[in-house]
Write a protein that holds these residues in place. Structure first.
Motif, PDB file in Angstrom:
ATOM      1  N   LEU A  32      14.698  25.551  35.855  1.00 49.70           N
ATOM      2  CA  LEU A  32      14.192  26.426  34.971  1.00 49.70           C
ATOM      3  C   LEU A  32      13.907  27.976  35.433  1.00 49.70           C
ATOM      4  CD1 LEU A  32      11.907  23.708  33.543  1.00 49.70           C
ATOM      5  CD2 LEU A  32      13.938  24.431  32.615  1.00 49.70           C
ATOM      6  N   GLN A  33      13.731  28.068  36.720  1.00 52.44           N
ATOM      7  CA  GLN A  33      13.277  29.490  37.299  1.00 52.44           C
ATOM      8  C   GLN A  33      14.596  30.249  37.300  1.00 52.44           C
ATOM      9  OE1 GLN A  33      10.869  28.832  40.677  1.00 52.44           O
ATOM     10  NE2 GLN A  33       9.338  27.977  39.178  1.00 52.44           N
ATOM     11  N   ALA A  50      13.641  15.543  34.257  1.00 52.54           N
ATOM     12  CA  ALA A  50      13.614  16.776  33.130  1.00 52.54           C
ATOM     13  C   ALA A  50      12.904  16.294  32.122  1.00 52.54           C
ATOM     14  CB  ALA A  50      14.816  17.503  32.931  1.00 52.54           C
ATOM     15  N   LYS A  51      12.644  14.975  31.636  1.00 52.87           N
ATOM     16  CA  LYS A  51      11.953  14.466  30.466  1.00 52.87           C
ATOM     17  C   LYS A  51      10.481  15.407  30.368  1.00 52.87           C
ATOM     18  CE  LYS A  51      14.169  10.142  29.572  1.00 52.87           C
ATOM     19  NZ  LYS A  51      14.231   8.837  29.405  1.00 52.87           N
ATOM     20  N   PRO A  52       9.754  15.291  31.521  1.00 53.90           N
ATOM     21  CA  PRO A  52       8.362  16.149  31.116  1.00 53.90           C
ATOM     22  C   PRO A  52       8.367  17.713  30.630  1.00 53.90           C
ATOM     23  CG  PRO A  52       8.260  14.730  32.955  1.00 53.90           C
ATOM     24  CD  PRO A  52       9.832  14.851  32.546  1.00 53.90           C
ATOM     25  N   TYR A  53       9.569  18.105  30.938  1.00 55.77           N
ATOM     26  CA  TYR A  53       9.841  19.412  30.700  1.00 55.77           C
ATOM     27  C   TYR A  53      10.413  19.896  29.392  1.00 55.77           C
ATOM     28  CZ  TYR A  53       8.722  19.453  35.855  1.00 55.77           C
ATOM     29  OH  TYR A  53       8.265  19.308  37.017  1.00 55.77           O
ATOM     30  N   LEU A  54      10.888  18.797  28.699  1.00 56.96           N
ATOM     31  CA  LEU A  54      11.444  19.170  27.330  1.00 56.96           C
ATOM     32  C   LEU A  54      10.741  20.240  26.369  1.00 56.96           C
ATOM     33  CD1 LEU A  54      13.744  18.208  25.541  1.00 56.96           C
ATOM     34  CD2 LEU A  54      12.375  16.488  24.656  1.00 56.96           C
ATOM     35  N   GLU A  55       9.469  20.351  26.601  1.00 61.23           N
ATOM     36  CA  GLU A  55       8.937  21.473  25.370  1.00 61.23           C
ATOM     37  C   GLU A  55       9.350  22.676  25.946  1.00 61.23           C
ATOM     38  OE1 GLU A  55       7.347  23.254  22.458  1.00 61.23           O
ATOM     39  OE2 GLU A  55       7.505  21.244  22.558  1.00 61.23           O
ATOM     40  N   GLN A  56       9.116  22.987  27.251  1.00 57.36           N
ATOM     41  CA  GLN A  56       9.535  24.076  28.107  1.00 57.36           C
ATOM     42  C   GLN A  56      11.059  24.437  27.946  1.00 57.36           C
ATOM     43  OE1 GLN A  56       8.481  24.295  32.134  1.00 57.36           O
ATOM     44  NE2 GLN A  56       9.370  26.413  32.483  1.00 57.36           N
ATOM     45  N   MET A  57      11.725  23.379  28.198  1.00 57.57           N
ATOM     46  CA  MET A  57      13.091  23.680  27.785  1.00 57.57           C
ATOM     47  C   MET A  57      13.626  24.124  26.452  1.00 57.57           C
ATOM     48  SD  MET A  57      14.820  20.426  30.044  1.00 57.57           S
ATOM     49  CE  MET A  57      16.432  20.550  29.391  1.00 57.57           C
ATOM     50  N   ALA A  58      12.828  23.357  25.395  1.00 59.13           N
ATOM     51  CA  ALA A  58      13.176  23.851  24.112  1.00 59.13           C
ATOM     52  C   ALA A  58      12.745  25.162  23.748  1.00 59.13           C
ATOM     53  CB  ALA A  58      12.274  22.760  23.015  1.00 59.13           C
ATOM     54  N   ALA A 280      18.099  15.667  22.248  1.00 58.51           N
ATOM     55  CA  ALA A 280      17.566  17.071  22.321  1.00 58.51           C
ATOM     56  C   ALA A 280      17.522  17.801  23.811  1.00 58.51           C
ATOM     57  CB  ALA A 280      16.261  16.835  21.965  1.00 58.51           C
ATOM     58  N   GLN A 281      17.197  17.008  24.700  1.00 58.40           N
ATOM     59  CA  GLN A 281      17.483  17.482  26.069  1.00 58.40           C
ATOM     60  C   GLN A 281      18.565  17.934  26.666  1.00 58.40           C
ATOM     61  OE1 GLN A 281      16.332  14.262  28.969  1.00 58.40           O
ATOM     62  NE2 GLN A 281      16.862  15.513  30.644  1.00 58.40           N
ATOM     63  N   LEU A 282      19.682  17.148  26.007  1.00 55.60           N
ATOM     64  CA  LEU A 282      21.010  17.548  26.388  1.00 55.60           C
ATOM     65  C   LEU A 282      21.392  18.961  25.631  1.00 55.60           C
ATOM     66  CD1 LEU A 282      23.591  17.047  27.780  1.00 55.60           C
ATOM     67  CD2 LEU A 282      24.219  15.765  25.827  1.00 55.60           C
ATOM     68  N   ASN A 311      16.528  24.191  15.597  1.00 54.24           N
ATOM     69  CA  ASN A 311      15.456  25.223  16.368  1.00 54.24           C
ATOM     70  C   ASN A 311      15.942  25.276  17.846  1.00 54.24           C
ATOM     71  OD1 ASN A 311      14.150  26.358  14.201  1.00 54.24           O
ATOM     72  ND2 ASN A 311      13.243  24.588  13.785  1.00 54.24           N
ATOM     73  N   LEU A 312      16.590  24.271  18.527  1.00 52.05           N
ATOM     74  CA  LEU A 312      16.648  24.227  19.652  1.00 52.05           C
ATOM     75  C   LEU A 312      17.973  24.648  20.386  1.00 52.05           C
ATOM     76  CD1 LEU A 312      15.217  20.749  20.177  1.00 52.05           C
ATOM     77  CD2 LEU A 312      13.978  23.035  19.959  1.00 52.05           C
ATOM     78  N   GLY A 313      18.829  25.331  19.592  1.00 53.61           N
ATOM     79  CA  GLY A 313      20.026  25.875  20.267  1.00 53.61           C
ATOM     80  C   GLY A 313      21.470  25.791  19.280  1.00 53.61           C
ATOM     81  N   ILE A 314      21.115  24.789  18.329  1.00 55.14           N
ATOM     82  CA  ILE A 314      22.413  24.507  17.504  1.00 55.14           C
ATOM     83  C   ILE A 314      22.704  25.720  16.868  1.00 55.14           C
ATOM     84  CG2 ILE A 314      23.357  23.323  15.482  1.00 55.14           C
ATOM     85  CD1 ILE A 314      23.275  21.755  17.873  1.00 55.14           C
ATOM     86  N   THR A 315      24.221  26.057  16.530  1.00 54.86           N
ATOM     87  CA  THR A 315      24.675  27.178  15.772  1.00 54.86           C
ATOM     88  C   THR A 315      25.541  27.007  14.917  1.00 54.86           C
ATOM     89  OG1 THR A 315      26.654  27.578  17.512  1.00 54.86           O
ATOM     90  CG2 THR A 315      24.575  28.827  18.230  1.00 54.86           C
ATOM     91  N   SER A 316      25.870  25.815  14.505  1.00 51.10           N
ATOM     92  CA  SER A 316      26.699  25.305  13.518  1.00 51.10           C
ATOM     93  C   SER A 316      26.358  23.835  12.973  1.00 51.10           C
ATOM     94  CB  SER A 316      28.101  25.667  13.747  1.00 51.10           C
ATOM     95  OG  SER A 316      28.875  24.630  14.607  1.00 51.10           O
ATOM     96  N   ILE A 317      26.677  23.772  11.687  1.00 48.86           N
ATOM     97  CA  ILE A 317      26.153  22.547  11.342  1.00 48.86           C
ATOM     98  C   ILE A 317      27.119  22.080   9.917  1.00 48.86           C
ATOM     99  CG2 ILE A 317      23.807  22.143  12.224  1.00 48.86           C
ATOM    100  CD1 ILE A 317      22.981  22.621   9.107  1.00 48.86           C
TER     101      ILE A 317
END
Length: 369
Positions: A32-33, A50-58, A280-282, A311-317
């Motif tokens: 992350l750093q 990494a599961k506990p860091y999901l909010e930071q990753m998001a 979401a993590q992936l 809101n987490l990184g998707i650019t097309s749907i």
């Protein structure tokens, strides 16, 4: 190195799995750093640690996506042209073993489906077929592209893998992008799920993006089908594949999709269940690895999940998708490849995106960009 197979064969699946699952909190924090993240960092970010860091990753993923893509969201729609298929695939409703009515759209029917999608505002179309070389081979696909290139700004295909010269022909006549998923990078498991047909050739499919890169296709989409094998390992090999392609065919654009097994005729239960939090993590991990790659989300996923994941990184749907040939207008009751989860209309999806501050883009990014 002539193609990806040489690099792929230098890796051991079990060793990669062991490495991912042995990552620690310290590995995640270091990843992350880092400003420029490596595949080792990616392993940490997709690991259980990494599961506990999901909010930071998001939060980081959201910031990177806005930095690179702004508040835009690209909309696309699939158009299924045929459910004829010569392959046996354990997870697909179009599999040769399924005794279903087969249908391939005529020129007139293709144009009817196209008119419906254009009336909805779409200017980016994804053409999908089963893998049946005699009925929906390169001649059929080439004809469909010629029919539709005046109707849509961008034409993408998701069809059987082709040879380099065949892709070159399609590019010449208007092809913009190709999606080709390895399904799983586990060689032995791949064979179990593809026992018959051209798709049973693991290496030919693995080398398809190389042929696409050499043919000068503007954009290549890669990915794995989650549920067949360990999703973390498949995602690592997808990332390895992506980085190889970016280095080798640096003028090409790339996208990643995230299909999870969905119910279908002759249904296969997932070997490995990928939970919503895992997906979401992936998605966040891919964005933290690569801020330029396009990340796509289909209507396989639920309304609630799609509302949140954008809101987490998707650019097309995609929206209002039909996975059966002629499903929009011509023959709505024909067999689906798999069940859709988010059945909201195009208009409803567009309104939802706008309410969340997104600018809806109806075609893929301009070639000139």
């Amino acid at each position: 190195m002539s193609n990806f197979t040489s690099l792929f064969n230098s890796y051991n699946w079990d060793a990669i799995v062991s490495d991912i699952y042995s990552k620690t909190n310290a590995d995640v924090e270091a990843a992350l750093q880092n400003n420029k993240r490596t595949l080792e960092d990616f392993k940490a970010l997709i690991s259980p640690a990494a599961k506990p860091y999901l909010e930071q990753m998001a939060q980081m993923s959201n910031a990177l996506t806005k930095k690179r893509f702004g508040n835009t969201m690209q909309m696309y729609a699939p158009m299924y042209l045929s459910n004829e298929c010569q392959n046996i695939c354990t997870y697909c409703g179009f599999s040769l073993t399924n005794k279903i009515p087969r249908r391939t759209l005529t020129d007139a029917e293709i144009l009817k489906e196209a008119a419906f999608l254009r009336s909805k505002g779409y200017n980016h179309i994804l053409l999908v077929t089963g893998e049946a070389n005699k009925t929906v081979g390169v001649d059929y696909i080439n004809n469909a592209i010629k029919l539709l290139k005046k109707e849509f700004a961008n034409i993408t295909i998701e069809v059987q893998p082709l040879d380099q010269d065949e892709y070159e022909l399609l590019v010449k006549n208007g092809l913009y992008a190709v999606l080709v998923y390895q399904e799983t990078y586990h060689r032995n498991e791949y064979k179990k799920h593809h026992p018959k047909g051209k798709k049973s050739n693991f290496d030919y499919r693995l080398e398809t993006p190389d042929r696409l890169g050499k043919a000068g296709v503007h954009k290549i989409g890669v990915g794995a089908l989650f549920g067949l094998e360990d999703w973390r390992a498949d995602s690592f090999f997808t990332a390895l594949h992506l980085q190889y392609l970016q280095k080798t065919y640096w003028q090409t654009k790339y996208s990643i999709s995230f299909p999870r097994l969905r119910p279908h005729t002759g249904g296969l239960e997932p070997k490995v269940v990928m939970e919503d939090a895992d997906l979401a993590q992936l998605i966040c991990a891919y964005r933290l690895l690569d801020e330029d790659v396009e990340l796509s989300m289909s209507t396989r996923e639920s309304e609630k999940f799609r509302n949140n994941i954008i809101n987490l990184g998707i650019t097309s749907i995609s929206a209002e998708s039909k996975t059966n040939p002629g499903g929009y207008v011509v023959e709505p009751q024909s067999l689906e490849q798999f069940e859709i989860s988010d059945e909201r209309s195009t208009e409803t999806i567009a309104e939802m995106l706008q309410s969340k501050g997104f600018e809806v883009v109806w075609k893929d990014w301009e070639s000139a960009w």
